[in-house]
Structures are given as C-alpha cells and as structure tokens.
Design an enzyme around this catalytic site. Structure first.
Site, PDB file in Angstrom:
ATOM      1  CD  GLU A 145      -1.285  -2.311   2.179  1.00  0.00           C
ATOM      2  OE1 GLU A 145      -2.042  -2.865   2.989  1.00  0.00           O
ATOM      3  OE2 GLU A 145      -0.077  -2.622   2.035  1.00  0.00           O
ATOM      4  CB  CYS A 167      -0.444  -4.250   8.775  1.00  0.00           C
ATOM      5  SG  CYS A 167       0.584  -2.854   8.241  1.00  0.00           S
ATOM      6  CB  ALA A 169      12.810 -36.710 -10.857  1.00  0.00           C
ATOM      7  CD1 TRP A 211      22.552 -35.524 -13.581  1.00  0.00           C
ATOM      8  CD2 TRP A 211      20.913 -34.782 -12.265  1.00  0.00           C
ATOM      9  NE1 TRP A 211      23.104 -34.616 -12.719  1.00  0.00           N
ATOM     10  CE2 TRP A 211      22.125 -34.144 -11.895  1.00  0.00           C
ATOM     11  CE3 TRP A 211      19.743 -34.470 -11.565  1.00  0.00           C
ATOM     12  CZ2 TRP A 211      22.195 -33.216 -10.864  1.00  0.00           C
ATOM     13  CZ3 TRP A 211      19.821 -33.543 -10.536  1.00  0.00           C
ATOM     14  CH2 TRP A 211      21.019 -32.927 -10.205  1.00  0.00           C
ATOM     15  NE  ARG A 254      17.104 -27.724  -4.839  1.00  0.00           N
ATOM     16  CZ  ARG A 254      18.204 -28.435  -5.013  1.00  0.00           C
ATOM     17  NH1 ARG A 254      19.374 -27.801  -5.096  1.00  0.00           N
ATOM     18  NH2 ARG A 254      18.150 -29.742  -5.119  1.00  0.00           N
ATOM     19  CB  THR A 292      18.724 -38.180  -0.050  1.00  0.00           C
ATOM     20  OG1 THR A 292      17.510 -38.899  -0.249  1.00  0.00           O
ATOM     21  CG2 THR A 292      18.908 -37.191  -1.183  1.00  0.00           C
ATOM     22  CG  ASP A 294      21.685 -38.491  -4.616  1.00  0.00           C
ATOM     23  OD1 ASP A 294      22.113 -39.586  -5.003  1.00  0.00           O
ATOM     24  OD2 ASP A 294      20.484 -38.167  -4.661  1.00  0.00           O
ATOM     25  CB  THR A 308      12.547 -38.622   3.772  1.00  0.00           C
ATOM     26  OG1 THR A 308      13.730 -39.134   4.386  1.00  0.00           O
ATOM     27  CG2 THR A 308      12.231 -37.258   4.359  1.00  0.00           C
ATOM     28  CB  SER A 319       8.032 -40.387   6.958  1.00  0.00           C
ATOM     29  OG  SER A 319       8.700 -39.191   6.608  1.00  0.00           O
TER      30      SER A 319
END
Length: 343
Positions: free
Chosen positions: A46, A71, A150, A171, A185, A197, A201, A288, A291
């Site tokens: 604003e 606000c 993937a 990949w 990300r 992982t 990796d 993971t 879960s």
C-alpha cells in the site's frame, strides 16, 4: 484485484516471513498507482502504491485495492491502515482477511472507524491461494509442505544402491526440469532430505540454476553418520540437522535433537514453526517422502516424469492427491497434485 495478485507474486521468495501483497490505486477507472511488498522490513504494498501516485490530490477521490487486509500494528514499518486514512483515500477494496492475530480484522475496523468504505472478500479464494504459505503457517502452526521427486517411466526414483559406483545424483530429468526445481528452491524457505539421500548423492541443496537466496537446508540424520566434508556442511546456507544425539549450534550448522521413537514429520514441523519457517520442499528419499505422506503432512506434490527407465530400483512413493495440472518440459512431464484434506 487480479492485477494486485499479479503484482504480489513478484515478491515470492523475498518477503518471508511477511505475506505476498499487491496493491493498486484507481481514479475514474484509471490505474494511477501500484506497488507490491518487496522484502520484510521494507515498505508494504500500500505504501509503494500510494508513493507511486504522481498527483496526490487525486487520492481523495480514488479507490485503493489490496490483496490482503492492510496492517494495523507497528512492526518494522508503520501501520498501512493509518497511511491510507492519512492520504485521504475513502474507498478500500480488500481480497483476504489477514490470519495473523496481530491484524485479523483490526485493519478493516480501523479503516471503517475512520470513515472509509471498505469492501472485503473480492476474489478472496484467489487471494487466499496467493498466500497459502502464510495462511497455513498462522492457521495450522506449521510450514506449507511441498513434496517433490523425479521418477522414471517405470516408476523408480533412484537405481538400486548396489548399482551405484559414485556419490553423486543420478539424473532422471533434463536440465530444464532441474532449472525449474532450482526456481522452486529460490521461492521456498527450506528444503529437506534424509540421511540416505545425502550419503548417496552428496547434494548441495542450493540455488545454482536460478537467481535467488538459498533455502535453509534440513537434514534428517539420526546417528550423525554423514561425513563432515559433505556439501551440506559447507556453510553456503543455514543447515538444520535433526538427530537424536546432539543439540548445538556451530556457525551456520544447527543440530536439533528430536525423538526418533515418535512421529518425525510432526516434530520437524513444530521445530520449523518455532523458527518462523513458512514453507518447505521435501526432496526425499522415498522413505522420508513416504513418512510425510503417511502422516498426511503435505499440501502439494510435484512429480517430474523423465523419459528414462531403470528396470529396477527404489520405487516412487505412494500417495493420493487431487490432480491440478500438467506441464511438458522438453520431453519431461511435471504433474502437480494437491492434498484434498491436509493435516
């Protein structure tokens, strides 16, 4: 209001812990000013919209549109509702009510008490969707959770461990899909992986193929098995290691102790809520991801389908979601699903 939403999206990834907000000012059916919130601590949407109006005399006969309730409290910046009143604007159109207890209706009340005509709930569903992270954080006391993986044509997310001879990613998708993953990300606050992982990796979990800030890295490492020379310990971004042995902070590394005999996803969500983290990408591995699925702690799932096959390996997670969209990315396919009833 659609233009407000469009403007607000420019702040995705930079406004945390604040919400995404866009605003514009209309006089005689013409837009005379607009703005969005760039970054926490900087002027709100604003303020930017009002400041962009060249002829301030027009404000008294103008209408201000804003995607989220203005606000009403002093934080790092003064209340926007006070500025709207002081500027002489008498008509206010609002998309969503702010779920933050510090605001939540108080901004609307302050405007109305000052004599403003306020219209609330214009494209409220679209405005709620815009701030799904902010709303989930305040209403459910946890981050908004994206699952992402993937998988191959034959449904595997990685080859058998026995067939690997190098500690680096295998990949499945092309470089364009990977660039999109790095864009994700840059837009979210945190990214999480499990021990296997990291051991298989050695990922950096940073933003390299897109402009933006690195997310906070979250690693589940029960017995602290990950070697200290692995990329997650390189201090390029803040890293939280959930384990059952140590609670300590060393530079950018934060060791958080939890109980592995209880629900791990729930404990992680509670810890991230305390740290003011509003969104997280769960990148795997399969155990993971599953879960979080099994505890119903997820909101959206991004499944990238590549064009290769493994024949054998680790199967993709099982989940049920509402199909939202499909996108072809130079031969890969991205399918997005939503949880119809997230916890």
């Amino acid at each position: 209001m659609l233009r407000c939403i469009q403007l607000a999206k420019n702040g995705l990834g930079t406004t945390y812990p604040n919400p995404l907000v866009g605003s514009l000012i209309v006089h005689e059916n013409k837009i005379i000013g607009e703005g969005w919130h760039y970054k926490a601590g900087q002027p709100h949407a604003e303020v930017n919209a009002i400041n962009s109006v060249e002829n301030k005399q027009l404000l008294k006969k103008a209408t201000i549109y804003v995607s989220l309730e203005p606000c009403s409290h002093f934080g790092k910046t003064p209340p926007c509702s006070d500025l709207i009143v002081a500027s002489g604007i008498k008509k206010v159109v609002v998309g969503s009510l702010d779920p933050n207890p510090k605001v939540s209706g108080r901004g609307i009340k302050k405007l109305m008490e000052a004599g403003c005509k306020v219209n609330v709930g214009v494209l409220d569903n679209e405005c709620d969707e815009l701030n799904k992270r902010f709303f989930t954080f305040h209403q459910k006391k946890r981050p908004y959770i994206f699952l992402k993986w993937a998988e191959t044509v034959d449904g595997f997310i990685s080859p058998k461990n026995e067939t690997r001879n190098e500690t680096k990613p295998v990949w499945i998708t092309n470089e364009f899909s990977r660039q999109l993953a790095h864009k994700m990300r840059a837009e979210e606050q945190a990214i999480l992986v499990g021990t296997n992982t990291v051991l298989q990796d050695n990922p950096s979990l940073t933003v390299r193929d897109w402009a933006g800030e690195n997310p906070t890295r979250i690693v589940i490492d029960k017995d602290l098995k990950i070697p200290k020379d692995f990329s997650v310990f390189d201090n390029n971004s803040k890293t939280i290691i959930f384990n059952e042995k140590v609670k300590n902070t060393i530079g950018n590394l934060d060791f958080e102790k939890i109980s592995f005999s209880e629900e791990i996803p729930q404990q992680i969500c509670e810890a991230l809520y305390r740290r003011n983290i509003q969104s997280i990408i769960i990148e795997g591995g399969a155990k993971t991801l599953q879960s979080f699925i099994n505890t119903n702690l997820w909101d959206e799932t991004f499944v990238f389908n590549g064009s290769i096959s493994f024949g054998e390996g680790i199967k993709a997670p099982n989940f049920k979601g509402v199909f939202i969209s499909e996108e072809i990315i130079k031969g890969d396919t991205l399918r997005i699903f939503k949880n119809s009833n997230p916890w």
